[in-house]
Design an enzyme around this catalytic site. Structure first.
Site, PDB file in Angstrom:
ATOM      1  N   GLU A 198       0.787  -1.237  -0.086  1.00  0.00           N
ATOM      2  CA  GLU A 198      -0.081   0.177   0.074  1.00  0.00           C
ATOM      3  C   GLU A 198       0.829   1.303  -0.008  1.00  0.00           C
ATOM      4  OE1 GLU A 198      -3.584   1.932   2.681  1.00  0.00           O
ATOM      5  OE2 GLU A 198      -2.035   0.725   3.693  1.00  0.00           O
TER       6      GLU A 198
ATOM      7  N   GLU B 111     -11.505   2.264   6.284  1.00  0.00           N
ATOM      8  CA  GLU B 111     -10.427   2.356   7.011  1.00  0.00           C
ATOM      9  C   GLU B 111     -10.665   4.024   7.499  1.00  0.00           C
ATOM     10  OE1 GLU B 111      -5.872   1.042   7.317  1.00  0.00           O
ATOM     11  OE2 GLU B 111      -6.373   2.529   5.834  1.00  0.00           O
TER      12      GLU B 111
END
Length: 260
Positions: A143, A241
């Site tokens: 990520e 998130e």
């Protein structure tokens, strides 16, 4: 139709961690993700998933010493043996929880670091992790994280993540495309989704920008992007998130049409 996974590290903080599974299920979530499972026995977490009818969408491999500020070890020279042990630990939990995707964090590097050396270690470690995960039919993801929230993080841009994945030559190594981080660093979200969805994206995450609250707060037009994600054929979980602005359940109006 987009499918959303509650991130139990950031959401439902009004509950103790183990109680967040039930709270997410009560709100209609069918999957969860979180940073790390390692403070709890795998069988205990597995039982909670089964009890509440939840799937485990994602978690991170051990990141080094999180309490002391470490944010992954995959790109850190000299930590290769520790990295291999982290792969074993993550795979054990993944198999126990029925999880199909694992995120390996790169780590923090100094401004004057030899980035080529870090990158070489990163590629080799990820190739190892992907090869081990492939034996169990699992995906590894990496990520890009924005430099405002995590200064010094080794991986920040989508194109760099794409290049690392391709350099390893591992078909099961993909990009964890967090729209919050990408908007802060690069923008142009719709074009990047179109360019990357077919071959490069393994997992999606969302949050409002700039404050990382609910997706309906801030500058990003998520209803349009959710429609685009559907059009592009993504059928995986989208991780929520974000840090709720208030009580988690009260802030879920943006998702009610999908949560049911």
């Amino acid at each position: 139709m987009p499918r959303f996974a509650a991130n139990l590290t950031m959401m439902y903080r009004e509950h103790e961690f183990l109680d967040r599974f039930g709270a997410a299920a009560a709100d209609g979530f069918k999957a969860v993700e979180y940073l790390f499972p390692y403070d709890y026995p795998a069988d205990q977490l597995s039982a909670l998933l089964t009890q509440h009818g939840l799937q485990q969408a994602l978690f991170n491999a051990p990141p080094g010493d999180w309490a002391k500020g470490e944010r992954g070890i995959a790109a850190l020279p000299g930590r290769e043996d520790e990295f291999k042990r982290s792969v074993d630990t993550a795979l054990h939990y993944a198999q126990a929880l029925g999880n199909r995707k694992l995120h390996f964090m790169a780590g923090l590097v100094s401004a004057d670091a030899d980035r080529a050396r870090h990158r070489d270690v990163y590629v080799r470690n990820l190739a190892y992790a992907a090869s081990q995960a492939a034996q169990h039919g699992l995906m590894v993801v990496i990520e890009p994280i924005n430099t405002r929230d995590m200064p010094g993080y080794f991986l920040n841009l989508q194109r760099d993540a794409q290049q690392v994945c391709r350099e390893t030559g591992a078909a099961n190594l993909k990009v964890q495309f967090d729209l919050y981080h990408c908007q802060i660093m690069e923008g142009d979200l719709a074009v990047k989704l179109k360019q990357m969805m077919k071959d490069d994206i393994g997992h999606l995450q969302v949050a409002g920008v700039p404050d990382r609250h609910e997706p309906d707060l801030g500058e990003v037009n998520y209803p349009y992007l959710f429609g685009l994600i559907d059009e592009l054929g993504y059928d995986g979980w989208i991780g929520c998130e974000y840090v709720p602005k208030g009580a988690t359940s009260a802030g879920l109006g943006w998702a009610r049409q999908w949560l049911g």
